[in-house]
Design a protein around this motif. Structure first.
Motif, PDB file in Angstrom:
ATOM      1  N   LEU A  28       1.101  -1.172  -0.271  1.00 57.51           N
ATOM      2  CA  LEU A  28       0.269  -0.239   0.210  1.00 57.51           C
ATOM      3  C   LEU A  28       0.637   1.417   0.000  1.00 57.51           C
ATOM      4  CD1 LEU A  28      -2.288  -0.904   2.396  1.00 57.51           C
ATOM      5  CD2 LEU A  28      -3.226  -0.959  -0.023  1.00 57.51           C
ATOM      6  N   ILE A  29       1.732   0.936   0.659  1.00 61.11           N
ATOM      7  CA  ILE A  29       2.980   1.825   0.447  1.00 61.11           C
ATOM      8  C   ILE A  29       3.860   2.616  -0.587  1.00 61.11           C
ATOM      9  CG2 ILE A  29       5.351   3.636   1.730  1.00 61.11           C
ATOM     10  CD1 ILE A  29       2.608   3.884   3.038  1.00 61.11           C
ATOM     11  N   LYS A  30       3.908   1.245  -1.278  1.00 57.67           N
ATOM     12  CA  LYS A  30       4.595   1.489  -2.172  1.00 57.67           C
ATOM     13  C   LYS A  30       3.930   2.079  -3.847  1.00 57.67           C
ATOM     14  CE  LYS A  30       7.030  -1.773  -5.818  1.00 57.67           C
ATOM     15  NZ  LYS A  30       7.411  -3.278  -6.475  1.00 57.67           N
ATOM     16  N   VAL A  31       2.453   1.684  -3.625  1.00 54.97           N
ATOM     17  CA  VAL A  31       1.564   2.528  -4.471  1.00 54.97           C
ATOM     18  C   VAL A  31       1.173   4.170  -4.125  1.00 54.97           C
ATOM     19  CG1 VAL A  31       0.644   0.314  -5.311  1.00 54.97           C
ATOM     20  CG2 VAL A  31      -0.525   1.557  -3.079  1.00 54.97           C
ATOM     21  N   GLN A  32       1.410   4.685  -2.829  1.00 57.62           N
ATOM     22  CA  GLN A  32       1.780   5.935  -2.595  1.00 57.62           C
ATOM     23  C   GLN A  32       0.178   6.200  -1.876  1.00 57.62           C
ATOM     24  OE1 GLN A  32       3.630   9.070  -5.519  1.00 57.62           O
ATOM     25  NE2 GLN A  32       3.589   6.992  -6.574  1.00 57.62           N
ATOM     26  N   ALA A  33      -0.259   4.722  -1.363  1.00 59.66           N
ATOM     27  CA  ALA A  33      -1.229   5.501   0.054  1.00 59.66           C
ATOM     28  C   ALA A  33      -1.293   5.607   1.099  1.00 59.66           C
ATOM     29  CB  ALA A  33      -2.346   3.746   0.350  1.00 59.66           C
ATOM     30  N   VAL A  34      -1.618   6.234   1.728  1.00 60.80           N
ATOM     31  CA  VAL A  34      -1.319   6.693   3.049  1.00 60.80           C
ATOM     32  C   VAL A  34      -2.381   5.895   4.444  1.00 60.80           C
ATOM     33  CG1 VAL A  34      -1.430   8.403   5.026  1.00 60.80           C
ATOM     34  CG2 VAL A  34      -1.809   9.393   2.872  1.00 60.80           C
ATOM     35  N   VAL A  35      -1.287   4.880   5.328  1.00 58.95           N
ATOM     36  CA  VAL A  35      -1.528   4.231   6.061  1.00 58.95           C
ATOM     37  C   VAL A  35      -1.326   3.998   7.289  1.00 58.95           C
ATOM     38  CG1 VAL A  35      -1.043   1.454   6.446  1.00 58.95           C
ATOM     39  CG2 VAL A  35      -0.468   2.249   3.923  1.00 58.95           C
ATOM     40  N   LYS A  36      -2.748   3.751   8.042  1.00 64.88           N
ATOM     41  CA  LYS A  36      -2.745   3.717   9.538  1.00 64.88           C
ATOM     42  C   LYS A  36      -2.981   2.067   9.543  1.00 64.88           C
ATOM     43  CE  LYS A  36      -3.346   7.969  11.106  1.00 64.88           C
ATOM     44  NZ  LYS A  36      -3.974   9.524  11.817  1.00 64.88           N
ATOM     45  N   VAL A  37      -2.387   1.842  10.984  1.00 64.60           N
ATOM     46  CA  VAL A  37      -3.103   0.721  11.533  1.00 64.60           C
ATOM     47  C   VAL A  37      -3.808   0.061  12.441  1.00 64.60           C
ATOM     48  CG1 VAL A  37      -1.786  -1.521  12.278  1.00 64.60           C
ATOM     49  CG2 VAL A  37      -0.854  -0.805  10.166  1.00 64.60           C
ATOM     50  N   VAL A  38      -4.061  -0.901  13.346  1.00 66.12           N
ATOM     51  CA  VAL A  38      -4.581  -0.659  14.113  1.00 66.12           C
ATOM     52  C   VAL A  38      -4.914  -2.167  14.978  1.00 66.12           C
ATOM     53  CG1 VAL A  38      -6.490  -0.440  15.820  1.00 66.12           C
ATOM     54  CG2 VAL A  38      -6.462   1.637  14.145  1.00 66.12           C
ATOM     55  N   MET A  39      -4.360  -2.723  15.147  1.00 61.62           N
ATOM     56  CA  MET A  39      -4.289  -4.086  16.082  1.00 61.62           C
ATOM     57  C   MET A  39      -5.122  -4.528  17.276  1.00 61.62           C
ATOM     58  SD  MET A  39      -0.078  -4.081  15.721  1.00 61.62           S
ATOM     59  CE  MET A  39      -0.488  -6.453  15.569  1.00 61.62           C
ATOM     60  N   THR A  40      -5.252  -5.403  17.297  1.00 62.38           N
ATOM     61  CA  THR A  40      -5.897  -6.376  18.267  1.00 62.38           C
ATOM     62  C   THR A  40      -5.013  -6.480  19.518  1.00 62.38           C
ATOM     63  OG1 THR A  40      -6.264  -8.323  17.068  1.00 62.38           O
ATOM     64  CG2 THR A  40      -8.374  -6.919  16.921  1.00 62.38           C
ATOM     65  N   ASP A  41      -5.106  -6.989  20.488  1.00 63.06           N
ATOM     66  CA  ASP A  41      -3.936  -7.146  21.492  1.00 63.06           C
ATOM     67  C   ASP A  41      -3.385  -8.681  20.835  1.00 63.06           C
ATOM     68  OD1 ASP A  41      -3.670  -4.569  23.230  1.00 63.06           O
ATOM     69  OD2 ASP A  41      -5.229  -5.612  24.744  1.00 63.06           O
ATOM     70  N   SER A  42      -4.267  -9.771  20.169  1.00 61.25           N
ATOM     71  CA  SER A  42      -3.888 -11.076  20.266  1.00 61.25           C
ATOM     72  C   SER A  42      -3.277 -10.970  18.712  1.00 61.25           C
ATOM     73  CB  SER A  42      -5.254 -11.799  19.670  1.00 61.25           C
ATOM     74  OG  SER A  42      -6.397 -11.657  19.270  1.00 61.25           O
ATOM     75  N   ALA A  43      -3.892  -9.795  17.811  1.00 60.19           N
ATOM     76  CA  ALA A  43      -2.710  -9.274  16.373  1.00 60.19           C
ATOM     77  C   ALA A  43      -0.958  -9.714  17.607  1.00 60.19           C
ATOM     78  CB  ALA A  43      -3.090  -8.281  15.384  1.00 60.19           C
ATOM     79  N   LYS A  44      -0.632  -9.227  18.515  1.00 60.72           N
ATOM     80  CA  LYS A  44       0.584  -8.878  19.005  1.00 60.72           C
ATOM     81  C   LYS A  44       1.639  -9.780  18.723  1.00 60.72           C
ATOM     82  CE  LYS A  44      -0.696  -4.684  21.167  1.00 60.72           C
ATOM     83  NZ  LYS A  44      -0.257  -3.855  22.375  1.00 60.72           N
ATOM     84  N   GLU A  45       0.814 -11.332  19.251  1.00 64.20           N
ATOM     85  CA  GLU A  45       1.146 -12.709  19.437  1.00 64.20           C
ATOM     86  C   GLU A  45       1.464 -13.047  17.926  1.00 64.20           C
ATOM     87  OE1 GLU A  45      -1.299 -14.776  21.555  1.00 64.20           O
ATOM     88  OE2 GLU A  45      -2.364 -13.597  22.890  1.00 64.20           O
ATOM     89  N   PHE A  46       1.124 -12.080  17.462  1.00 64.73           N
ATOM     90  CA  PHE A  46       1.292 -13.105  15.472  1.00 64.73           C
ATOM     91  C   PHE A  46       3.025 -12.289  15.169  1.00 64.73           C
ATOM     92  CE2 PHE A  46      -2.044 -14.909  16.863  1.00 64.73           C
ATOM     93  CZ  PHE A  46      -1.876 -16.294  16.743  1.00 64.73           C
ATOM     94  N   ILE A  47       2.756 -11.018  15.111  1.00 61.37           N
ATOM     95  CA  ILE A  47       3.861 -10.073  14.844  1.00 61.37           C
ATOM     96  C   ILE A  47       3.217  -8.463  15.268  1.00 61.37           C
ATOM     97  CG2 ILE A  47       1.428  -8.700  13.115  1.00 61.37           C
ATOM     98  CD1 ILE A  47       3.140  -8.197  10.917  1.00 61.37           C
TER      99      ILE A  47
END
Length: 402
Positions: A28-47
């Motif tokens: 997404l950054i490569k095609v020049q989109a502006v990106v924000k990320v929201v994670m759940t707590d359980s997602a932090k166990e994987f990345i």
């Protein structure tokens, strides 16, 4: 790609497939989109949030407050900021929470606050994906106007093989790009759609009607409105409601009322879709008082109603598209092509009552679309919201050619 400058909020949930979100953000950054990320707590166990923060060039958010700076992460502002939200991977748990409005974390609160299109890319084991509760939640979310990027078939983390693999990041970016391309094609178009049954009175308490629920016509209206078109929906009696502000709803009851209202608006629209199940006949005489039960028989004299599609499509402009529907029980394609020619339509959408799950009252449909050149496009049985997307895509392709 049509994502340059688009504000994309990526939601990451607790799935082994969360590692793919890093590549998604990078693309997404490569095609020049502006990106924000929201994670759940359980997602932090994987990345880690750090990985996604570096790639997105923005802080990664996962809670309502930042304990270090004591700042408030406003879910409403995040929902209004985004041009699109893509939740990838979307677990069965997250689908359930979004479908039921259970917003107990930042991501689901952002989802409920969003006014932009939301894309779900499910990722889970094959049996979880096909479980009736997951199917129900996906259908509910689709009915709300959300978009789904189908999981892929392959080997899963459990060792099983089947549907459930998160779509590849390249596929997700392509789907987002296609959406914004569609919107640019449709946003200046005016679309007139008829939907639902008509009601033909016999007396003050009785009427002739049919089993149409209006679901297909309403789904088509929502699909075109979500793509940016200005939609006028002429609807017979139904309990359904519209959700998109781009839809203007005009309520009618009888075939004659539907004809008059549709005729009034016909020339001002670029596309007219005749999706209503209009009664073919009406009582020749309507009793002013309730008809009393007398004898063993009651004979009703019926007269033909107006042929709305045939009358109006015969007067269409050269740059105007018209689409009709045909519900058949025998010689389906032959009869549909005959109707296509007879009524001067550009496309006809064929339903067969011989296909289980298709036709009136179902949440699913199985269609065959035939164009003026008698080219046949066949589609599988799927939810009516997805069928509406197929019809939208056919029209968008036609508009793009022009």
């Amino acid at each position: 790609m049509n994502l340059k400058g688009k504000k994309i909020l990526v939601g990451v949930t607790g799935s082994i497939a969360a590692y793919k979100s890093a590549l998604l953000v990078r693309l997404l950054i490569k095609v020049q989109a502006v990106v924000k990320v929201v994670m759940t707590d359980s997602a932090k166990e994987f990345i880690t949030p750090l990985t996604l923060s570096v790639l997105s060039q923005n802080p990664v958010l996962s809670s309502f407050t930042d304990k270090d700076s004591e700042t408030w992460n406003n879910h409403v502002d995040l929902g209004l900021w985004a041009d699109a939200i893509v939740i990838a991977p979307a677990t069965a748990r997250t689908l359930s929470k979004c479908a039921t409005g259970n917003c107990d974390d930042l991501l689901t609160a952002v989802y409920l606050s969003a006014r932009c299109p939301v894309f779900f890319a499910p990722a889970m084991d094959v049996d979880m994906f096909h479980h009736p509760s997951t199917t129900r939640n996906i259908s509910a979310l689709a009915a709300f106007g959300n978009h789904f990027i189908a999981p892929e078939f392959g080997e899963l983390a459990s060792g099983l093989v089947g549907d459930g693999r998160l779509a590849e990041p390249e596929t997700i970016v392509s789907e987002l790009s296609a959406y914004f391309s569609q919107k640019s094609v449709a946003q200046y178009k005016r679309v007139l759609i008829t939907a639902g049954p008509t009601l033909e009175p016999i007396d003050p308490v009785r009427f002739i009607s049919n089993r149409s629920s209006g679901k297909m016509g309403y789904a088509i209206a929502e699909a075109f409105a979500a793509a940016g078109a200005s939609v006028t929906l002429v609807t017979g009696p139904t309990h359904l409601k519209t959700t998109n502000r781009n839809i203007t709803r005009l309520n009618v009851e009888s075939a004659h009322e539907m004809f008059e209202v549709t005729k009034e608006h016909f020339q001002q629209h670029d596309l007219v879709i005749f999706a209503a199940a209009v009664a073919d006949y009406r009582p020749a005489h309507v009793a002013t008082q309730k008809i009393k039960k007398q004898g063993d028989e009651l004979l009703l004299e019926l007269t033909k109603t107006e042929d709305i599609a045939g009358t109006l499509a015969g007067k269409k402009r050269a740059d105007q598209l018209t689409i009709g529907f045909a519900l058949e029980t025998e010689k389906e394609v032959e009869h549909a092509i005959g109707k296509l020619r007879r009524k001067n339509l550009d496309f006809i959408v064929l339903n067969s009552l011989n296909d289980p799950g298709a036709g009136f009252a179902h949440d699913t449909n199985k269609i065959t679309v035939i164009d003026r050149d008698e080219k046949i496009h066949e589609f599988d049985l799927k939810p009516k919201e997805e069928v509406a997307q197929d019809i939208l895509n056919i029209v968008l392709a036609k508009w793009s050619e022009a």
